[in-house]
Design an enzyme around this catalytic site. Structure first.
Site, PDB file in Angstrom:
ATOM      1  N   HIS A   1      66.666  -7.565  83.032  1.00 37.69           N
ATOM      2  CA  HIS A   1      66.388  -6.253  82.457  1.00 37.69           C
ATOM      3  C   HIS A   1      65.888  -6.393  81.019  1.00 37.69           C
ATOM      4  CE1 HIS A   1      66.695  -2.291  80.872  1.00 37.69           C
ATOM      5  NE2 HIS A   1      67.790  -2.531  80.190  1.00 37.69           N
TER       6      HIS A   1
ATOM      7  N   HIS B   1      62.350 -17.695  90.395  1.00 31.94           N
ATOM      8  CA  HIS B   1      61.930 -16.643  89.463  1.00 31.94           C
ATOM      9  C   HIS B   1      63.134 -15.804  89.062  1.00 31.94           C
ATOM     10  CE1 HIS B   1      57.817 -17.639  90.645  1.00 31.94           C
ATOM     11  NE2 HIS B   1      58.207 -17.503  91.905  1.00 31.94           N
TER      12      HIS B   1
ATOM     13  N   HIS C   1      81.395  -3.735  87.961  1.00 31.56           N
ATOM     14  CA  HIS C   1      81.669  -2.550  87.136  1.00 31.56           C
ATOM     15  C   HIS C   1      82.882  -2.836  86.251  1.00 31.56           C
ATOM     16  CE1 HIS C   1      81.898   1.507  85.808  1.00 31.56           C
ATOM     17  NE2 HIS C   1      81.137   2.007  86.770  1.00 31.56           N
TER      18      HIS C   1
ATOM     19  N   ASN D   1      61.282  -1.082  76.623  1.00 34.25           N
ATOM     20  CA  ASN D   1      62.407  -0.924  77.540  1.00 34.25           C
ATOM     21  C   ASN D   1      62.157   0.321  78.392  1.00 34.25           C
ATOM     22  OD1 ASN D   1      64.821  -0.486  78.842  1.00 34.25           O
ATOM     23  ND2 ASN D   1      66.110  -0.637  77.017  1.00 34.25           N
TER      24      ASN D   1
ATOM     25  N   CYS E   1      70.669   1.757  82.817  1.00 37.94           N
ATOM     26  CA  CYS E   1      69.488   0.952  83.107  1.00 37.94           C
ATOM     27  C   CYS E   1      69.630   0.086  84.352  1.00 37.94           C
ATOM     28  CB  CYS E   1      69.166   0.059  81.904  1.00 37.94           C
ATOM     29  SG  CYS E   1      68.797   0.979  80.391  1.00 37.94           S
TER      30      CYS E   1
ATOM     31  N   HIS F   1      57.367  -6.794  75.642  1.00 36.54           N
ATOM     32  CA  HIS F   1      56.285  -6.737  74.665  1.00 36.54           C
ATOM     33  C   HIS F   1      55.240  -5.688  75.051  1.00 36.54           C
ATOM     34  CE1 HIS F   1      52.428  -8.012  72.835  1.00 36.54           C
ATOM     35  NE2 HIS F   1      53.180  -8.360  71.814  1.00 36.54           N
TER      36      HIS F   1
END
Length: 494
Positions: A388, A384, A299, A421, A220, A417
């Site tokens: 994810h 802001h 990573h 995802n 993702c 909402h």
């Protein structure tokens, strides 16, 4: 004279302290520069010439010095990183006919021949506390009973979500497909031959010398990896345009077994895609929305626990799916801390860095008596935040660990909402939400944080170049007036 109230006085003292520390170098340098300038202004032309001659520098040496300074300055200017601008972005908005309300999800799960009753109830319990709403969407193949995840159905979904996002981006920017120099596509779990990037080149008849890349298996957070790859290529190719496409194709990844750790993706992942146009051309600066400031990638794959916490495998009955480990949130927290350690010095004010350093030294010297670890105030670095939208637990953990107010995570919660995802494209739905609410202003800074398998935590920092108009079209155009909405901790379905 009326006494100043204590709270106001203390806030004034804190503000003064912040200004002094943040401009620590400027305070001693500015008076010295002013003093030198005043001294020079007091000298007449004859005195200046006399001082110059007293230095014993002849004309040839002076010209050589000036030439050297010009060469060094030119080399320094030419070696500066090229600015990377985000011209605009667009997101796929699923048709209403693709909606999967809770009742539909429950009914379909009940009719699936491969789910036992415990698995159905488990998925419903996950959905009840997931933070998803009633308007998230699944592809047609996954709403069949049983699902029919064929190659043709997966390609049909890819064409729908990717072409819709690119078509909207072309309409917004006036981009001609043949002007695209770099194409980067990321889709983690669906990697057909020819590739998705080749599918785009074929559809839009792009140039034969286009630099195209297709990233898969990166989870993702691959959207920000694609941005980083495009940024690196733009540094090497001036006056270029880069098209970045982020998506996840849901059709071939429905899990048809009863292993609980592999049922979670069925409940959380939904359709989505985003197309982003980047450029390093100076002529795009006036109309570009944002400028890319930093990309920081972390990573944790060297650790076996992190490597296997999101893992594609087969269960005992040879059903393939994505297994999510119970240690996922702990691993994500560790990756986030490593990423913040690298991001902090780039974005935090000096005051926050000094306070963090003092807290770290105190805990090293005094142990637990040194007090709690100091959590930097990232609200002072960004206006802001786009986290994810991987699930309610991800957003909750990040809000708790960084001490964020509800307003800063609103875009993430509302995206989860409304759209669920959507994997790597979720960050762009969140940015579109902030714009649609009219909250983005010129000069505002945006922090994007993505998590992905491997395990990876990636960050991107943007600065808004112009106050964007509320989009008349886009993923939120038909529902932004209803948001934000209250998302209950539990929606009772059974």
């Amino acid at each position: 004279m009326r006494a100043v109230p204590l709270p106001r006085f203390l806030s004034s003292v804190k503000l003064g302290y912040l200004n002094v520390v943040n401009h620590l170098l400027a305070f001693p340098i500015i008076p010295v520069m002013v003093a030198v300038l005043l001294q020079v202004l007091e000298l007449g032309p004859d005195e200046l010439i006399a001082h110059w001659r007293s230095l014993g520098i002849d004309t040839i040496h002076a010209l050589c010095t000036i030439f050297t300074v010009v060469v060094v300055a030119t080399a320094s200017f030419m070696s500066r990183p090229r600015p990377v601008y985000l011209v605009d972005h667009a997101c796929f908005r699923p048709p209403r006919t693709f909606r999967v309300p809770f009742a539909t999800f429950f009914e379909h799960a009940s009719f699936m021949p491969f789910f036992d009753e415990k698995s159905v109830r488990f998925q419903v319990r996950i959905l009840e506390s997931s933070g998803l709403g009633e308007e998230t969407c699944l592809p047609l193949a996954n709403r069949c009973i049983p699902p029919c995840p064929s190659m043709e159905a997966a390609c049909a979904e890819a064409r729908l979500v990717i072409f819709s996002a690119i078509d909207e981006l072309i309409a917004k920017t006036g981009l001609k497909p043949r002007d695209v120099d770099i194409l980067v596509v990321n889709c983690s779990l669906f990697s057909p031959t020819p590739s998705l990037s080749a599918m785009i080149v074929n559809k839009y008849k792009m140039r034969s010398n286009i630099m195209s890349f297709n990233l898969s298996g990166m989870g993702c957070s691959a959207g920000l990896i694609s941005i980083d790859l495009a940024r690196s290529l733009l540094q090497a190719h001036p006056n270029s345009y880069a098209l970045v496409v982020s998506t996840e194709i849901i059709t071939p990844n429905f899990y048809a077994g009863n292993e609980r750790s592999m049922l979670l993706p069925n409940c959380l992942f939904r359709m989505g895609a985003a197309a982003v146009l980047l450029s390093n051309s100076r002529r795009e600066e006036d109309r570009a929305k944002y400028r890319l400031l930093h990309v920081v990638r972390t990573h944790e794959g060297a650790d076996d626990r992190a490597y296997r916490c999101v893992y594609e495998e087969e269960d005992g009955e040879d059903n393939s799916g994505i297994s999510l480990s119970k240690e996922l949130m702990a691993v994500a927290g560790e990756a986030l801390r490593a990423n913040i350690t690298a991001v902090g010095p780039l974005v935090l004010p000096v005051t926050e860095q000094l306070l963090f350093l003092a807290s770290l030294v105190a805990r090293r010297l005094l142990g637990p008596r040194g007090g709690k670890p100091y959590i930097p105030d990232f609200k002072r670095a960004f206006e802001h935040l786009c986290i994810h939208a991987g699930g309610r637990a991800v957003i909750d953990e990040l809000q708790r660990s960084l001490g964020l107010p509800p307003a800063l995570v609103e875009a993430s919660r509302m995206t989860l909402h409304r759209f669920g995802n959507t994997s790597s494209s979720s960050l762009w739905y969140e940015l579109a939400y902030i714009e649609a609410k009219g909250r983005m202003r010129r000069g505002d800074r945006v922090w994007m944080i993505g998590f992905g398998s491997g395990f990876k935590c990636n960050s991107a920092v943007w600065r808004c170049l112009r106050t964007p108009k509320a989009p008349v079209d886009g993923p939120w155009s038909d529902c932004i007036h209803r948001y934000p909405v209250h998302v209950p901790d539990m929606v009772k379905l059974l």
